[in-house]
Scaffold this active site. Structure first.
Site, mmCIF file in Angstrom:
data_model
loop_
_atom_site.group_PDB
_atom_site.id
_atom_site.type_symbol
_atom_site.label_atom_id
_atom_site.label_comp_id
_atom_site.label_asym_id
_atom_site.label_seq_id
_atom_site.Cartn_x
_atom_site.Cartn_y
_atom_site.Cartn_z
ATOM 1 N N ARG A 1 0.956 -1.055 -0.113
ATOM 2 C CA ARG A 1 0.136 0.168 -0.090
ATOM 3 C C ARG A 1 0.672 1.601 -0.084
ATOM 4 O O ARG A 1 -0.179 2.463 -0.260
ATOM 5 C CB ARG A 1 -0.959 0.055 1.153
ATOM 6 C CG ARG A 1 -2.210 -0.321 0.892
ATOM 7 C CD ARG A 1 -3.334 -0.939 1.902
ATOM 8 N NE ARG A 1 -2.744 -1.612 3.051
ATOM 9 C CZ ARG A 1 -3.366 -1.531 4.451
ATOM 10 N NH1 ARG A 1 -3.502 -0.560 4.828
ATOM 11 N NH2 ARG A 1 -2.873 -2.945 5.145
ATOM 12 N N ASN B 1 -4.938 -5.316 19.092
ATOM 13 C CA ASN B 1 -3.144 -5.718 19.458
ATOM 14 C C ASN B 1 -2.237 -4.293 18.285
ATOM 15 O O ASN B 1 -2.528 -3.958 17.634
ATOM 16 C CB ASN B 1 -3.518 -6.715 18.838
ATOM 17 C CG ASN B 1 -1.946 -7.593 18.703
ATOM 18 O OD1 ASN B 1 -1.242 -7.136 19.993
ATOM 19 N ND2 ASN B 1 -1.298 -8.457 17.429
HETATM 20 C C1 UD1 Z 1 -1.135 -8.032 12.870
HETATM 21 C C2 UD1 Z 1 -1.940 -8.645 14.087
HETATM 22 C C3 UD1 Z 1 -2.662 -7.848 14.904
HETATM 23 C C4 UD1 Z 1 -2.461 -6.587 14.939
HETATM 24 C C5 UD1 Z 1 -1.899 -5.303 13.650
HETATM 25 C C6 UD1 Z 1 -1.321 -4.801 14.245
HETATM 26 C C7 UD1 Z 1 -1.150 -11.094 13.368
HETATM 27 C C8 UD1 Z 1 -1.798 -12.068 13.045
HETATM 28 N N1 UD1 Z 1 -1.965 -9.514 13.609
HETATM 29 O O1 UD1 Z 1 -2.092 -7.527 12.109
HETATM 30 O O2 UD1 Z 1 -3.193 -8.340 15.692
HETATM 31 O O3 UD1 Z 1 -4.001 -5.102 15.575
HETATM 32 O O4 UD1 Z 1 -0.784 -6.249 13.212
HETATM 33 O O5 UD1 Z 1 -0.801 -3.014 13.390
HETATM 34 O O6 UD1 Z 1 -0.147 -11.256 14.257
HETATM 35 N N2 UD1 Z 1 5.316 -9.200 8.902
HETATM 36 C C9 UD1 Z 1 6.764 -10.329 8.366
HETATM 37 N N3 UD1 Z 1 6.114 -12.023 7.804
HETATM 38 C C10 UD1 Z 1 4.966 -11.977 7.493
HETATM 39 C C11 UD1 Z 1 4.007 -11.001 8.065
HETATM 40 C C12 UD1 Z 1 3.984 -9.984 8.124
HETATM 41 O O7 UD1 Z 1 7.500 -10.626 8.718
HETATM 42 O O8 UD1 Z 1 5.057 -12.993 7.373
HETATM 43 C C13 UD1 Z 1 5.577 -8.341 9.269
HETATM 44 C C14 UD1 Z 1 4.942 -7.146 8.382
HETATM 45 O O9 UD1 Z 1 6.293 -6.472 8.063
HETATM 46 C C15 UD1 Z 1 4.530 -5.872 10.074
HETATM 47 C C16 UD1 Z 1 4.551 -6.543 10.828
HETATM 48 O O10 UD1 Z 1 4.797 -8.205 10.360
HETATM 49 O O11 UD1 Z 1 5.468 -5.341 9.822
HETATM 50 C C17 UD1 Z 1 2.623 -7.459 10.931
HETATM 51 O O12 UD1 Z 1 2.174 -7.667 9.410
HETATM 52 P P1 UD1 Z 1 0.693 -7.590 8.841
HETATM 53 O O13 UD1 Z 1 0.788 -8.216 7.571
HETATM 54 O O14 UD1 Z 1 0.944 -6.018 8.422
HETATM 55 O O15 UD1 Z 1 -0.440 -7.935 9.897
HETATM 56 P P2 UD1 Z 1 -1.671 -6.943 10.528
HETATM 57 O O16 UD1 Z 1 -2.457 -7.675 9.595
HETATM 58 O O17 UD1 Z 1 -1.477 -5.627 10.134
HETATM 59 MG MG MG Z 2 -0.335 -4.319 9.770
#
Ligand code: UD1
Ligand code: MG
Length: 450
Positions: free
Chosen positions: A18, A171
């Protein structure tokens, strides 16, 4: 509180689509510092002596930057969710016994004391989660408590029942637990959920199923603001600026129009500094007590000494050092130069690669010609020297202490102390010439019209 060893895992492997950017999201800056650096710094100031950054195949620059900053970097390929990301840190933290905190590289404004509170909660619980109550809970994971203070589960918005979605406590993403528990829980995660991802958040229910406690530590929404797109990036910047202005005023800085002053992550202002409206601080600026920064000035990489006056409309670039009581006035640019105590450059000048002695006076329009198209050269101006207006100082050149230069001079050779350097054509004065010229020209014009 018991102090156990601390480690941090920074999740930075998400796509960040995004942002619509060729630059990986964690490398976008808030207050002049990449968001990844904000989280690395937070981990360090929270006492984590082992820091692992998880990066994605689409952005090796993230891993490179983390390693350059002294952290470990581990590739997660493909990214299968936050839980899967956390699991990638296990090998890098082999043998580590202590508390592990998970941070996101897209949540730059969390304060060290907040992280401290999360670690402290591990004294009484197996899992601690940083929660907040946003105005719009939207897509955040919901923190489901059975009784206030006892966290039972984190349910992602997409998996939540209507009743769970109505919960306002969300969270932030920051979760901490003991290393000994973490790897075991992560190994048991499944991706049987709405997104088909391995959710880190599922470790809360696992802890509870094992009879362990989980706690929520609450933060202000502005502190845990996560960046997903450019509008969020601007919101994070605004939240930082609001906080920095308040912090500066609390520390004794006068801001006559706080909302028009912009700080960098590392701006250092002493008590009794006065900042007029519309001043911008780039990275690396410190200002000592009693200094006044007048309106519309731009400072970056500069040290401003006690009682200095800067601006209005001044530009201090990296390496500008103003010693106590120095003055830099309107439309003056200073780069990689020291102005000694009480030295003045009050109007329309460029001072680059220079050393200006105490109490020297730089006349209006003085330019240090520091660059020959290939190399930069230094200008040295001695104590108490007086540089006449509109002098060009062609570097390398040295003006001795107490020396003067004549206005309009192009100084290409050294001027010894107490000497006058004069380098301009001698004036010729022709009495009546202007009147004769006007008469001749108007006669010519009249003739041309006939
Ligand atoms: C996540 C949380 C959610 C919380 C929210 C806060 C989980 C399942 N959900 O959701 O509870 O309210 O963040 O913003 O944890 N990332 C990786 N590898 C991956 C996926 C993500 O490194 O495979 C990193 C992303 O770069 C980012 C962070 O983890 O920095 C969060 O990932 P994102 O996909 O944004 O999670 P949300 O769906 O926002
Ligand atoms: Mg996120």
């Amino acid at each position: 509180m018991t102090i156990r060893p601390r480690a941090a895992v920074i999740l930075a492997a998400g796509q960040g689509t995004r942002m619509k950017s060729a630059t990986a999201k964690p490398l976008h800056a808030v207050a002049g510092r990449a968001m990844l650096d904000w989280s690395l710094d937070l981990a360090r100031s929270a006492g984590a002596d082992r820091i692992v950054t998880i990066w994605g195949a689409h952005s090796p620059a993230v891993g490179d930057r983390a390693e350059a900053a002294g952290a470990l970097a581990v590739l997660q390929d493909p990214p299968l969710g936050t839980g899967h990301a956390g699991r990638q840190a296990e090998a890098a933290l082999k043998g580590f016994e202590g508390d592990v905190i998970v941070l996101y590289a897209d949540t730059p404004l969390i304060r060290p004391e907040t992280v401290e509170a999360v670690f402290a909660a591990l004294d009484e619980a197996a899992v601690a989660v940083l929660g907040f109550e946003p105005d719009e809970p939207g897509g955040y994971g919901r923190l489901i408590e059975s009784t206030p203070g006892q966290l039972d589960a984190i349910v992602e918005a997409k998996d939540a029942s209507p009743a769970q979605r109505a919960v306002r406590l969300c969270n932030s993403g920051v979760i901490a637990c003991r290393a000994e528990h973490l790897w075991g829980w992560l190994a048991k995660l499944t991706n049987d959920n709405a997104k088909g991802e391995y959710y880190l958040t599922d470790i809360v229910a696992m802890a509870r199923a094992g009879g362990l406690d989980a706690r929520v530590v609450r933060a202000d929404e502005r502190e845990v603001l996560g960046v997903n797109d450019r509008a969020d990036l601007a919101a994070a910047e605004a939240a930082f600026q609001t906080r920095a202005r308040a912090d500066a005023m609390t520390a004794g800085v006068t801001l006559s129009a706080p909302e028009t002053v912009f700080f960098s992550h590392d701006t250092e202002l002493a008590a009794d500094v006065v900042i007029e409206p519309h001043v911008v601080f780039g990275p690396g600026v410190s200002v000592a007590g009693g200094a006044v920064i007048r309106a519309f000035s731009h400072l970056e990489g500069a040290q401003v000494g006690a009682g200095c006056e800067v601006g209005p409309y001044a530009r201090l670039r990296p390496g500008a050092v103003l010693e106590a009581g120095a003055k830099v006035g309107n439309f003056v640019e200073v780069k990689k130069s020291r102005l000694g105590e009480g030295a003045k450059a009050n109007h329309l000048s460029y001072i680059g690669d220079s050393d200006v002695g105490a109490k020297a006076n730089i006349g209006a329009g003085t330019i240090t010609c520091n660059y020959d198209g290939f190399f930069k050269h230094r200008t040295v101006i001695g104590e108490g020297a007086f540089i006449g207006s509109n002098t060009s100082l062609v570097a390398p050149v040295e003006i001795g202490a107490g020396a003067m230069t004549g206005s309009g001079s192009v100084i290409t050779g050294d001027v010894p102390g107490d000497a006058l350097g004069l380098a301009r054509a001698r004036q010729e004065t022709k009495p009546g010439w202007a009147a004769r010229f006007r008469a001749a020209m108007s006669a010519k014009k009249t003739k041309a019209k006939e």
